[in-house]
Design a protein around this motif. Structure first.
Motif, short mmCIF file in Angstrom:
data_model
loop_
_atom_site.label_atom_id
_atom_site.label_comp_id
_atom_site.label_asym_id
_atom_site.label_seq_id
_atom_site.Cartn_x
_atom_site.Cartn_y
_atom_site.Cartn_z
N PRO A 171 0.81 -1.23 0.00
CA PRO A 171 0.00 0.00 0.00
C PRO A 171 0.84 1.28 0.00
CG PRO A 171 0.03 -1.00 2.17
CD PRO A 171 0.68 -1.98 1.25
N ALA A 172 2.03 1.23 0.60
CA ALA A 172 2.87 2.43 0.70
C ALA A 172 3.70 2.63 -0.56
CB ALA A 172 3.79 2.31 1.92
N MET A 173 4.05 3.90 -0.83
CA MET A 173 4.92 4.21 -1.95
C MET A 173 6.31 3.63 -1.67
SD MET A 173 5.96 7.94 -3.55
CE MET A 173 4.24 8.43 -3.68
N PRO A 174 6.93 2.93 -2.63
CA PRO A 174 8.24 2.34 -2.38
C PRO A 174 9.31 3.39 -2.14
CG PRO A 174 7.68 2.21 -4.71
CD PRO A 174 6.45 2.66 -3.99
N LEU A 175 10.19 3.10 -1.18
CA LEU A 175 11.29 3.99 -0.84
C LEU A 175 12.59 3.35 -1.30
CD1 LEU A 175 12.68 6.38 0.61
CD2 LEU A 175 12.55 5.04 2.73
N VAL A 176 13.34 4.07 -2.13
CA VAL A 176 14.64 3.60 -2.61
C VAL A 176 15.73 4.33 -1.84
CG1 VAL A 176 16.21 3.49 -4.59
CG2 VAL A 176 13.75 3.13 -4.92
N GLY A 177 16.62 3.57 -1.22
CA GLY A 177 17.77 4.16 -0.57
C GLY A 177 18.95 4.14 -1.51
N LEU A 178 19.32 5.29 -2.05
CA LEU A 178 20.43 5.37 -3.00
C LEU A 178 21.68 5.82 -2.26
CD1 LEU A 178 20.41 6.67 -6.60
CD2 LEU A 178 22.17 7.47 -5.04
N VAL A 179 22.75 5.04 -2.37
CA VAL A 179 24.00 5.33 -1.67
C VAL A 179 25.10 5.55 -2.69
CG1 VAL A 179 25.65 4.52 0.04
CG2 VAL A 179 23.23 3.88 0.24
N ASN A 180 25.73 6.72 -2.63
CA ASN A 180 26.78 7.08 -3.59
C ASN A 180 28.04 7.48 -2.84
OD1 ASN A 180 28.32 8.98 -5.50
ND2 ASN A 180 26.79 8.10 -6.85
N ALA A 181 29.20 7.10 -3.36
CA ALA A 181 30.47 7.36 -2.68
C ALA A 181 30.86 8.83 -2.71
CB ALA A 181 31.58 6.53 -3.31
N ARG A 182 30.34 9.57 -3.68
CA ARG A 182 30.76 10.96 -3.85
C ARG A 182 29.97 11.91 -2.95
NH1 ARG A 182 31.74 12.20 -10.23
NH2 ARG A 182 33.35 10.65 -10.63
N SER A 183 30.30 13.19 -3.09
CA SER A 183 29.56 14.23 -2.39
C SER A 183 28.31 14.58 -3.20
CB SER A 183 30.42 15.49 -2.23
OG SER A 183 30.70 16.06 -3.50
N ARG A 184 27.38 15.28 -2.58
CA ARG A 184 26.16 15.69 -3.28
C ARG A 184 26.51 16.54 -4.50
NH1 ARG A 184 20.89 16.50 -1.61
NH2 ARG A 184 21.49 16.09 0.56
N GLU A 185 27.42 17.48 -4.32
CA GLU A 185 27.77 18.39 -5.41
C GLU A 185 28.36 17.66 -6.60
OE1 GLU A 185 28.66 18.70 -2.27
OE2 GLU A 185 27.36 20.37 -1.66
N ILE A 238 17.74 -1.06 -2.02
CA ILE A 238 18.98 -0.34 -1.76
C ILE A 238 19.76 -0.29 -3.07
CG2 ILE A 238 21.17 -0.30 -0.50
CD1 ILE A 238 19.81 -1.84 1.75
N ALA A 239 20.01 0.91 -3.57
CA ALA A 239 20.73 1.09 -4.84
C ALA A 239 22.12 1.64 -4.58
CB ALA A 239 19.95 2.03 -5.76
#
Length: 237
Positions: free
Chosen positions: A26-40, A93-94
């Motif tokens: 019923p809930a909207m799926p939540l994807v946890g995306l993990v990246n080694a870099r900084s946001r910028e 988890i991506a």
């Protein structure tokens, strides 16, 4: 394949399987995306990931939520981060282009789907049982960056034939990539008559020190392995 195209593919076809499995919830799926870099440094890659999701029929904020986690090279955060994602039961988890994150996710859960992008053989890494039939809860893409170390070193030799002393810059915090490069570089260099000097650097200060060393020792060229968190290649000094 360019890095953004690679991440678009990861966000599209690879993500379709686990998100479809969530469709009955019923809930909207939540994807946890993990990246080694900084946001910028990762804005374009995040956009590429969203583009892939869109092509697979998922629009952020409408039928999927993406939670972004930027490591900024701080791999020691991974165990706590993965434990939190597992505790909150995210849909997926991506870990696009971040082998340490993929391994940390695999260690944290055997049930939550993991979509990875790695430069090494995922079978050797223990992420999947086989390429043909991954089984388990992980799937993804191997971009074969580390498999072409010898070819890239040979290309550097062709581009700069007079270069003999090659500095190799390795990030020891990225253990799988560092181990693979350290294992493959010596043999590849010896085969074409090159001398290599490995410089380990993880932080900005260590990188500055490494460059000071290669200048002081008069290295002829710099070889920087392609990794999940870097798009660098070899460059003449």
């Amino acid at each position: 394949m360019k890095r953004r195209e690679f991440i678009t593919l990861l966000g599209g076809a690879a993500m379709a399987w686990p998100l479809k499995a969530w469709a009955q919830q019923p809930a909207m799926p939540l994807v946890g995306l993990v990246n080694a870099r900084s946001r910028e440094a990762s804005e374009r890659h995040a956009a590429a990931f969203r583009k892939g999701l869109n092509e697979a029929g998922y629009v952020e904020g409408q039928n999927v939520t993406v939670e972004y986690h930027w490591l900024s090279g701080q791999y020691d955060r991974l165990p706590t981060l993965m434990a939190d994602l597992v505790r909150r039961r995210v849909a997926v988890i991506a870990t696009p282009g971040t082998t340490p994150a993929a391994l940390a996710a695999k260690a944290a859960t055997t049930t939550i789907p993991i979509v990875f992008g790695v430069a090494e053989d995922p079978v050797k890494l223990g992420l999947v049982a086989s390429l043909a039939r991954p089984s388990g809860n992980a799937t993804g893409i191997n971009n074969f960056f580390n498999e072409v170390v010898a070819k890239r070193l040979g290309l550097l030799h062709e581009l700069v034939p007079k270069a003999v002393r090659i500095a190799v810059l390795i990030n020891p915090a990225n253990v799988p990539s560092a181990e693979a490069t350290s294992r493959e570089i010596p043999e590849a260099a010896h085969a074409i008559g090159l001398q290599t000097h490995v410089l380990n650097a993880s932080t900005s200060r260590e990188i500055e020190a490494a460059f000071a060393t290669l200048v002081r020792e008069r290295a002829d060229a710099l070889f920087r392995p392609l990794t999940r968190s870097s798009s660098a290649g070899a460059s003449n000094l």
